[in-house]
Design an enzyme around this catalytic site. Structure first.
Site, PDB file in Angstrom:
ATOM      1  CB  SER A 288      -8.076   0.641   6.171  1.00 22.62           C
ATOM      2  OG  SER A 288      -8.777   1.866   6.225  1.00 22.62           O
TER       3      SER A 288
ATOM      4  CB  SER B  13      -8.010   3.557   3.270  1.00 24.76           C
ATOM      5  OG  SER B  13      -7.133   2.919   4.194  1.00 24.76           O
TER       6      SER B  13
ATOM      7  CE  LYS C  35      -3.816   1.973   2.792  1.00 26.68           C
ATOM      8  NZ  LYS C  35      -4.579   1.827   4.056  1.00 26.68           N
TER       9      LYS C  35
END
Ligand SMILES: [Zn+2]
Lengths: 486, 493
Positions: free
Chosen positions: A176, A152, A77
């Site tokens: 997330s 997210s 990420k």
């Protein structure tokens, strides 16, 4: 199709010299080229660097070295620092920022010989539940490209579900990791607070953030968790708790395990009937496999969303203050420093980030601190107590991961509160500092969209979660179903 | 109406640690801009602070030296404000649970003793330094993250002079404890002053006015000497004072208003989530306690009492700790410690200063920087402190005349030989053998018929002339007292 392999399949075949790390990486890169224009999981990709790492891994393998991640392509990420790679956090304000250092997890993956490649899309500064807050455009759900992948860490979930990598890392502040894993049909694990070092994870809410694995199989999540866990002298909040062999916990037996079903979760308004049915069926399956489901109560559940949005935004308001245009990142000049800050932050941050900074600034302001921040901290303690009390009688807690399956792009982006409510089942875990995992437990009929089951465990109880998840996974076939990408 | 001032001080002191507060960067002064920096102290995305253990120890040690209570639990907080020299745009400090609280400092003031209560001494991080150039500005982050102790006093000070003496006493304590070098020129000490005035004898407090930007203790004194009468004048003129912050303009010698209360910052303090609360264990505290030192004032008083030194000598040893330590070693077992103190202060210190001045001149001529120079110090002396006590003993028991003792000292300093050996070698012992002295006296009287006659006729001063002749004949070794007695007896006969 080496990109579809799991971690354990990859390493087994690498060890047998049937394949090379270079070939596995090439397969992943091919898949990225083939599908990412439609899915937009990746924000950046440094192919030459990835190839060099794969070649280095092949040399280590040739020299007889073995390791559970040696030669395995793993994508990160875009909020986890990798030296000399961009670290944009899905924001314009860091669009061209290149990290001068490695996160601790990055260093651990390197040492394990993983091939670290690609920067995965996310909601700006991890604030969001759909990746629609990414400054660089949303990622798309591989099961239905008109739908969000969750967030997210949406890019991480998409990349794993669409076989663009073997596994990935994301971060989880209020769900997330677990929410996008559920919406995309893969395994996502949020470790206990302090289990994994946060050094090099760009902070959203420091007391809630944890890095964790995305994987195609529970076993892979166990392997990846083992590789990134452990005390880090660079992170004062990491805990000096020994790291067990998580794979060894996958015994396949649920005999004697008590599983708590929090009535507040199952009675929640807005819980989609198809999701509820799938979770109920999963509970039946777990009972069949030897576990004993019991109803429990987590009485402060209703306060979790409010508590979360006070604590997380308060911390974020300070954490994001450093992005000011003075030392790095975007700078939009002004006649004095105050104007420079205003211009830079005004143009560099998106709406949701601004909304949370303003909210966090407000709740910390003199005169409001006691009414909001302090009270939220007290409620947080009560929420943690609810869980610790529950864990006196149960070994893990079973809930739906999300109230609904993946919603349509744009469906909730104009209504922040509706968006916040998509995390109601995942927020408490972060507030309590405990561990949580989500894994596939079914699909809706039409359209066919993944449903996620959430397991919550005691502090440092990841082994139990992995054992339950693995036993369930092996007894069901959900994890082998793949989205049609063409 | 008569007014009195009420003054409290916030003193910021850089701690003497090897590395910075949250990272491994060097805590040094004078490096080129932005060379002692890393991702942590630059506030890069994703970094985390790790508390410097030695800074925590020095903070608690300071608390112990300032008679503070050490709470069982301390924590760090974020103080939020945007400024280019603050890398994270928040400063990590201790807000409501500091590492120390509730102490006091005793010091000498106007011939008596004074006490200022200490509210707290808490740990925080220093910020960078803004530099303004012709067309732009830059920030040097070398200082950012240097551990900084903020020592907050109660408003117990009543005058500019008292504030000045308190600061000096505080500095002495910090230097003694090895807490900080307190080098003003390197910006290691900075003060903010809170001052208000009220009718004399009153108990309420007037509008609190904070003065910033003093970079020396004398600057604090000058600022207060300006500000107190200013406030009194405003009140006497029928005006009112409001809570505000003022800036000291050292060149202009005035204070100027920066902001008033309604523009005060809201720092939005909240607990620093990246650091765990600090709960010292008994073992940890014991280790810090073992580093406690005697306070400067106590030391001065002890020197006066134990060694019967005058206040001036004791003050010299208070201010020069190594010299005082040297004295204590040399004075051990000495019959007359006061005489030893005289030798240490008047001879040894002077001789060392001369030597060092010469060494500096030599090294300067070689183009060396001051920081690279080496000089002779107390630890480089060729003779042990006991030798100085022996030398004083030789004078005390009349083996050496004081002029001969000077010669012996010079020789000791140069060669490190024992005083007794030097006396022996050079034959410097006083001649007290009456037979030998009588002969010399006879010779001197014979050689000075004039002065001898003068003395006999009542001009007693003429004796010195003859005495000088004897000393000369004895090459300075004759015991002058004995010579005088013999001459008097012979001339009166
Ligand atoms: Zn540093």
């Amino acid at each position: 199709m080496l990109n579809t392999l799991t971690i354990s399949e990859t390493t087994a075949r690498l060890q047998r010299r049937e394949i090379s790390a270079r070939e596995v990486l090439a397969a992943c890169l091919d898949q990225v080229r083939r599908v990412d224009s439609k899915l937009h999981a990746f924000l950046a990709l440094d192919e030459p660097d990835a190839l060099a790492q794969a070649e280095a891994a092949d040399k280590r393998i040739a020299a007889g070295e073995q390791g559970p991640l040696l030669g395995v392509p793993i994508a990160l990420k875009d909020v986890i620092a990798v030296r000399h790679q961009r670290l944009s956090c899905g924001s314009r304000i860091l669009e061209n920022f290149v990290s001068p250092y490695d996160a601790t997890v990055t260093g651990k993956l390197r040492a394990a010989g993983a091939v670290i490649f690609g920067r995965l899309n996310m909601d700006e500064f991890a604030m969001g539940s759909s990746t629609e807050n990414s400054a660089f455009g949303p990622s798309r759900n591989p099961w239905d490209r008109e739908r969000i992948p969750g967030g997210s860490s949406g890019g991480s979930a998409v990349a794993v579900a669409a076989d663009q990598c073997i596994a990935a890392l994301g971060s989880d502040t209020g769900g997330s990791i677990r929410q996008p894993a559920a919406l995309c049909g893969c395994v996502g694990l949020k470790p206990t607070y302090g289990r994994v070092s946060r050094y090099g994870l760009v902070a959203y809410a420091s007391s809630l953030d944890q890095i964790g694995p995305f994987a195609k199989r529970v076993r892979d999540a166990a392997v990846l968790l083992g590789a990134i866990s452990g005390y880090d002298p660079k992170d004062s909040t990491s805990v000096a708790q020994p790291v067990p062999d998580y794979s060894a916990a996958l015994t396949g037996s649920l005999r004697g395990l008590r599983l708590g079903l929090p009535r507040e979760y199952f009675a929640a308004g807005g819980l989609d009937p198809q999701v509820k049915a799938a979770v109920d069926a999963a509970v039946d399956k777990l009972r069949e496999l030897g576990a004993e489901p019991v109803e429990i109560s987590l009485p402060h559940t209703d306060y979790a969303v409010a508590t979360y949005y006070i604590i997380a935004t308060a911390e974020a308001s300070a954490n994001l203050a450093r992005f000011d245009g003075v030392r790095y990142g975007l700078r939009v000049d002004g006649k004095d420093p105050i104007e420079l800050y205003g211009n830079t932050r005004g143009q560099g941050f998106g709406d949701e980030v601004k909304r949370r900074i303003i909210l966090g600034t407000y709740v910390l302001s003199s005169g409001y601190y006691d009414a909001y921040y302090l009270r939220a901290q007290k409620v947080r303690t009560l929420i943690r107590r609810d869980f610790l009390k529950a864990f006196e009688t149960v070994d893990a807690i079973v809930t739906p991961a999300t109230p609904t399956v993946a919603f349509r792009l744009g469906e909730k982006s104009q209504d922040p509160l509706q968006m916040y409510l998509s995390d109601i089942f995942t927020l408490s875990c972060n507030l309590a500092g405990i561990c949580g995992l989500s894994l596939p437990c079914g699909f809706t009929r039409s359209p066919k969209l993944p449903i996620g089951l959430q397991l919550l465990g005691r502090p440092f109880g990841e082994e139990t979660l992995l054992r339950v998840a693995h036993t369930y996974e092996q007894a069901t076939g959900w994890h082998v179903q793949k989205p049609a990408l063409d | 109406m008569e007014y009195e001032a009420v003054i409290g001080l916030e003193t910021h002191v850089q701690l003497k640690t090897q590395s910075k507060m949250w990272c491994g960067c060097a805590n040094t002064f004078g490096s080129p801009p932005n060379t002692n920096v890393c991702p942590v102290c630059l506030g890069m995305p994703g970094v985390l602070p790790v508390a410097n253990e030695e800074a925590l120890r020095l903070t608690v040690l300071t608390g112990l030296l300032l008679n503070c209570e050490i709470p069982a639990r301390a924590k760090f907080d974020r103080k939020n404000y945007f400024y280019p020299d603050v890398a994270k745009n928040y400063q990590i400090t201790q807000y409501d649970q500091p590492s120390t609280r509730g102490g006091h400092v005793d010091f000498e003031f106007q011939g008596g003793m004074a006490r200022v209560r200490i509210t707290r001494a808490h740990l925080e991080e220093d910020v960078g330094k803004n530099n303004h150039f012709d067309r732009n500005s830059g920030v040097d982050f070398n200082r950012a993250g240097v551990p900084l102790l903020e020592i907050v006093s109660e408003p117990d000070l009543t005058s500019a002079d008292m504030a000045y003496e308190y600061l000096n006493a505080l500095k002495d304590i910090l230097v003694y404890g090895g807490i900080s070098d307190c080098d003003m020129e390197k910006g290691m000490v900075r003060c903010d002053v809170n001052v208000s005035v009220r009718p004399k004898g009153g108990t309420g407090l007037g509008a609190k006015i904070e003065i910033k930007n003093m970079n020396s203790f004398s600057g604090v004194r000058r600022a207060l000497t300006y500000e107190i009468p200013r406030q009194i004048e405003v009140l006497q003129g029928g005006g009112t004072l409001i809570q505000s912050t003022r800036r000291w303009d050292d060149a202009g010698g005035i204070t100027e208003e920066m902001r008033t209360k309604e523009h005060a910052h809201d720092y939005r303090y909240f607990p620093e989530p990246d650091l765990m609360p600090f709960e010292p264990t008994p073992e940890w505290l014991a280790a810090v306690k073992s580093r406690m030192v005697e306070l400067p004032l106590a030391r001065k008083q002890r020197f006066m009492k134990t060694y019967e030194l005058p206040a001036g000598d004791a003050e010299v040893f208070k201010n020069d700790v190594p010299l005082g330590h040297y004295f204590e070693t040399a004075a051990q077992g000495a019959a007359n410690p006061k005489a030893v103190a005289n030798w240490v202060i008047n001879n040894l210190r002077a001789r060392l200063a001369e030597t060092q001045a010469r060494e500096i001149a030599e090294q300067e001529s070689l183009g060396l920087e001051r920081s690279d120079m080496t000089f002779t110090g107390l630890s480089d002396l060729k003779f042990p402190p006991q030798a100085l006590r022996d030398l004083v003993g030789l004078v005390e028991n009349q083996t050496l005349s004081s002029s001969a003792a000077q010669q012996v000292f010079v020789e000791m300093f140069e060669t490190g030989k024992a005083p007794a050996d030097i006396v022996q070698e050079k034959g410097l012992a006083q001649v007290s053998d009456t037979g030998a002295l009588e002969a010399l006296c006879d010779e001197a009287i014979a050689a000075n018929p004039g002065p001898a006659a003068d003395y006999r006729s009542g001009k007693l001063a003429a004796l010195n002339r003859i005495k000088g002749h004897v000393m000369k004949l004895s090459q300075g070794k004759a015991n002058p007292g004995l010579v005088g007695e013999i001459l008097e007896r012979k001339l009166r006969a």
